[in-house]
Design a protein around this motif. Structure first.
Motif, PDB file in Angstrom:
ATOM      1  N   GLU A 556       0.802  -1.230   0.000  1.00 11.80           N
ATOM      2  CA  GLU A 556       0.000   0.000   0.000  1.00 11.80           C
ATOM      3  C   GLU A 556       0.834   1.279   0.000  1.00 11.80           C
ATOM      4  O   GLU A 556       0.276   2.375   0.046  1.00 11.80           O
ATOM      5  N   HIS A 557       2.175   1.165  -0.039  1.00 11.81           N
ATOM      6  CA  HIS A 557       3.018   2.362   0.034  1.00 11.81           C
ATOM      7  C   HIS A 557       4.127   2.298  -1.011  1.00 11.81           C
ATOM      8  O   HIS A 557       4.556   1.205  -1.420  1.00 11.81           O
ATOM      9  N   GLU A 558       4.575   3.465  -1.415  1.00 11.32           N
ATOM     10  CA  GLU A 558       5.688   3.544  -2.364  1.00 11.32           C
ATOM     11  C   GLU A 558       7.033   3.293  -1.682  1.00 11.32           C
ATOM     12  O   GLU A 558       7.950   2.740  -2.281  1.00 11.32           O
ATOM     13  N   VAL A 559       7.114   3.765  -0.445  1.00 17.53           N
ATOM     14  CA  VAL A 559       8.372   3.665   0.307  1.00 17.53           C
ATOM     15  C   VAL A 559       8.091   2.964   1.629  1.00 17.53           C
ATOM     16  O   VAL A 559       7.111   3.266   2.312  1.00 17.53           O
ATOM     17  N   LEU A 560       8.967   2.022   1.983  1.00 16.89           N
ATOM     18  CA  LEU A 560       8.901   1.362   3.279  1.00 16.89           C
ATOM     19  C   LEU A 560      10.263   1.468   3.951  1.00 16.89           C
ATOM     20  O   LEU A 560      11.269   1.003   3.404  1.00 16.89           O
ATOM     21  N   LEU A 561      10.285   2.107   5.128  1.00 16.16           N
ATOM     22  CA  LEU A 561      11.491   2.203   5.939  1.00 16.16           C
ATOM     23  C   LEU A 561      11.366   1.285   7.137  1.00 16.16           C
ATOM     24  O   LEU A 561      10.290   1.188   7.738  1.00 16.16           O
ATOM     25  N   THR A 562      12.439   0.621   7.492  1.00  9.46           N
ATOM     26  CA  THR A 562      12.536  -0.007   8.814  1.00  9.46           C
ATOM     27  C   THR A 562      13.552   0.788   9.620  1.00  9.46           C
ATOM     28  O   THR A 562      14.570   1.234   9.083  1.00  9.46           O
ATOM     29  N   VAL A 563      13.275   0.954  10.895  1.00 12.90           N
ATOM     30  CA  VAL A 563      14.152   1.738  11.772  1.00 12.90           C
ATOM     31  C   VAL A 563      14.419   0.916  13.029  1.00 12.90           C
ATOM     32  O   VAL A 563      13.477   0.465  13.690  1.00 12.90           O
ATOM     33  N   GLU A 564      15.688   0.735  13.348  1.00  8.42           N
ATOM     34  CA  GLU A 564      16.057  -0.047  14.530  1.00  8.42           C
ATOM     35  C   GLU A 564      17.377   0.449  15.091  1.00  8.42           C
ATOM     36  O   GLU A 564      18.220   0.986  14.361  1.00  8.42           O
ATOM     37  N   GLU A 565      17.568   0.245  16.380  1.00  5.77           N
ATOM     38  CA  GLU A 565      18.829   0.576  17.024  1.00  5.77           C
ATOM     39  C   GLU A 565      19.628  -0.713  17.219  1.00  5.77           C
ATOM     40  O   GLU A 565      19.827  -1.204  18.315  1.00  5.77           O
ATOM     41  N   GLY A 566      20.057  -1.246  16.083  1.00  4.24           N
ATOM     42  CA  GLY A 566      20.808  -2.492  16.077  1.00  4.24           C
ATOM     43  C   GLY A 566      21.607  -2.593  14.800  1.00  4.24           C
ATOM     44  O   GLY A 566      21.401  -1.823  13.854  1.00  4.24           O
ATOM     45  N   LEU A 594      17.028   1.324   7.979  1.00  4.95           N
ATOM     46  CA  LEU A 594      17.884   2.204   8.774  1.00  4.95           C
ATOM     47  C   LEU A 594      18.347   1.438  10.006  1.00  4.95           C
ATOM     48  O   LEU A 594      17.531   0.865  10.740  1.00  4.95           O
ATOM     49  N   MET A 595      19.649   1.437  10.249  1.00  2.00           N
ATOM     50  CA  MET A 595      20.212   0.662  11.350  1.00  2.00           C
ATOM     51  C   MET A 595      21.542   1.289  11.754  1.00  2.00           C
ATOM     52  O   MET A 595      21.991   2.267  11.161  1.00  2.00           O
TER      53      MET A 595
END
Length: 645
Positions: A556-566, A594-595
């Motif tokens: 359902e989205h053009e962009v998918l980000l994942t964000v984690e502190e690892g 993003l990591m």
């Protein structure tokens, strides 16, 4: 704060070579000034205080007797090495301890030739020292190798593995056991100091060698009796039978704050032509600074403090720390379930379990610096139907990886892992950063992995782990305070493998795992300035993934980000594998994980670390705009806003 203290003798010392010109009275004065300097420096920077104060005289004595850096000196753990740093040419920078671009809070090879081995974790010194001793011998280099290890670090099996190896090899190695907890020997006095000088001296060793040669002429059964009689007699007077059995020549115990006792013994062992020697010294943690002496645990690691009052400067917070939320939540669960027990590896206060122990003294187990044992011990508890919580920092759990795999996961035992200090830890630097737990635990079958988005979620995850009896389960949380969210009265078990949507949007979806969620929400507010309204989701679980949620976000989205502190190999990597296996990367979706960067991050503030990794709101916004191909002017405005902040 007071003015910098007067240290006239210390001011004349640039390197350990300068100590060779001082007599004993001057060395005692130097130790007094060195102690004052350590207190003043740490009051400005924060750091580890008690351990360093306990080894001031020992540091002076070692550098006065041995020829460092040609002679190798290894500190175990490196946090007791502040006096050593001051004596080895780093005094001018000592007030940069643990600051960005400053001195490390631990020993570090890249920092000085006087640091032959870096150490942020404990119990490594004897192994490293043995390797150095053997390596020097193989190259024909005659040098002393000295390992200083604390009695706490001696609780780890690695220390005994190394001692057993050194004893069997009869290697020339000097181990100084810094006993600052009275856990091995009683207080010492003039008699024990005299005996230590006697048994470490050449006269006694010469008589002993002669006796051994004579004993070789005896029949085997008499030879063995003679050996045991000598060891018993010396062990009865001085202790150390265990170390003798491991092949070490034991000397001590001696007063580690008395240079008249220390110097002659160290001179004797320096000149000894023998195999491994263990010198047992008794010290007091926090020696010479009353607040640290009276509260050794509180002053083990400190923030900035007032030298006169001892009061530590801590910024006020409107939110509880994650550690305290874990502790209070576990207490709540334990009140309802007598099967709940807690296991820690020498960190009861650091993990918050000291408070648990006050209420349930028979249900908390501090096993010492022995993470491997802690995990297998917890596995044994689980075998008997208990509900063990093994609370260990992320960086220390690394040391028990085989036990997690072999003793817990393969047998599918319901051990609960509470992983504190997950992510960046700021001033403690790369040795203590919790970069890897998501990656190394994520590779293990049967493991359930969670990360709390805020302190309320952590409370729910403690309840989830308590209720989960199907196998091992772990939850991670960072150093520092929560977000200040409203807390539930009681934690409720979460559905395993189910995330949550916090905000519905369009075009862009940001999927957060863990406590970067607060900055993800802040980034969403900034994106509104660019006409964007992203969907915000909290994954909650890395294993099992909420595959339905991820598939929906991807479609359902053009962009998918994942964000984690690892680090790499963690949540974003698992999401990428799922997307690839299910053909969700074949269309128009632009996926951006993003990591933490794949580097060892040097000490700095946590905020600086987040910014450098692109894990702060500005970094998240920048990644979204870049993925969308936003024009250069928008990026310029964003960077200007970030610089102003």
């Amino acid at each position: 704060m007071t003015d910098k203290p007067s240290t006239p003798l210390l001011d004349t010392v640039s390197t350990p070579a300068d100590l060779k010109t001082l007599d004993r009275a001057q060395l005692r004065q130097l130790a007094d000034e060195l102690r004052v300097e350590v207190i003043d420096a740490v009051s400005c920077t924060g750091g580890h205080l008690g351990a360093g104060l306990g080894v001031v005289e020992l540091s002076v004595a070692i550098h006065a007797v041995f020829d460092t850096p040609r002679d190798r000196l290894i500190w175990d753990v490196g946090h007791q090495a502040y006096p050593h740093k001051i004596l080895t040419g780093r005094r001018a920078r000592i007030r940069t301890l643990r600051q960005r671009d400053g001195l490390s809070g631990f020993t570090r090879r890249a920092e000085s030739d006087y640091d032959p081995f870096g150490a942020g974790h404990s119990s490594t010194s004897i192994s490293a020292g043995l390797g150095m001793a053997v390596g020097s011998d193989l190259q024909g280099k005659r040098r002393n190798v000295v390992a200083v290890i604390g009695d706490g670090a001696m609780s780890a099996g690695m220390a005994y593995e190394a001692m057993n190896n050194a004893g069997a090899m009869n290697a020339r190695l000097i181990v100084i056991l810094n006993d600052n907890d009275m856990s091995i020997a009683p207080p010492t006095g003039a008699m024990s100091a005299y005996l230590a000088r006697l048994v470490s001296g050449p006269a006694y060793r010469g008589i002993r060698e002669t006796a051994k040669q004579l004993a070789d002429l005896l029949p085997p059964f008499l030879k063995d009796k003679a050996r045991k009689t000598e060891e018993f007699a010396r062990g009865w007077w001085t202790g150390g039978t265990l170390f003798e059995e491991l092949g070490f020549y034991y000397v001590g115990p001696i007063d580690g704050h008395n240079l008249d006792h220390l110097l002659p013994v160290l001179e004797n062992v320096r000149d000894a032509e023998t195999g491994p020697i263990l010198v047992h010294v008794i010290t007091k943690k926090g020696k010479g600074y009353a607040p640290a002496e009276d509260s050794a645990d509180k002053y083990h690691g400190v923030s900035k403090f007032n030298v006169i009052t001892g009061a530590q400067a801590k910024a006020p917070s409107n939110a509880p720390s994650y550690t305290s939320v874990f502790a209070s939540s576990l207490i709540q669960e334990a009140r309802e379930d007598e099967r709940v027990v807690a296991v820690t590896a020498a960190m009861p206060s650091g993990t918050g379990l000291d408070k648990f122990g006050e209420l349930f003294p028979n249900r908390i187990f501090d096993v010492g610096i022995a993470e491997q044992h802690a995990v297998t011990f917890a596995a044994g508890l689980a075998c008997e139907g208990m509900r063990p919580f093994c609370a260990i920092y992320s960086t220390f759990l690394q040391r028990a990886y085989d036990q997690v795999v072999h003793d817990v996961a393969i047998q599918n035992l319901p051990v609960r892992f509470a992983i504190d200090r997950a992510g960046y830890v700021g001033a403690d630097g790369p040795t203590h950063a919790g970069n890897y737990d998501a990656a190394y635990l994520g590779a293990i079958p049967n493991m359930v992995l969670m990360a709390a988005g805020d302190e309320a979620e952590l409370k729910h995850m403690v309840a989830t782990a308590t209720a989960y009896d199907e196998g091992p389960i772990a939850f991670r949380y960072p150093r520092g305070d929560g977000l200040g969210v409203e807390m539930p009265e009681r934690g409720l078990p979460l559905e395993i493998g189910r995330g949550r949507i916090l905000r519905e949007g369009s075009s862009v979806a940001i999927l957060s795992y863990g406590t970067r969620l607060g900055d993800v929400i802040a980034a969403a507010e900034k994106l509104a300035a660019f006409g964007l309204s992203p969907t915000i989701a909290d994954a909650r679980f890395m294993k099992p993934l909420d595959e339905a949620l991820i598939a929906r976000l991807a479609r359902e989205h053009e962009v998918l980000l994942t964000v984690e502190e690892g680090g790499i190999g963690g949540f974003g990597s698992h999401v990428a594998v799922f997307l690839a296996r299910n053909g969700l990367l074949d269309g128009k979706l632009r996926f951006r994980p993003l990591m933490m960067p794949d580097t060892f991050t040097e000490q700095a503030s946590q905020a600086d670390m987040y910014a450098a990794a692109g894990l702060d709101p500005a970094g998240i916004v920048s990644t979204v705009l870049s993925a969308l191909g936003t024009d250069a002017e928008a990026m310029r405005l964003l960077n200007a806003s970030r610089d102003a902040t």
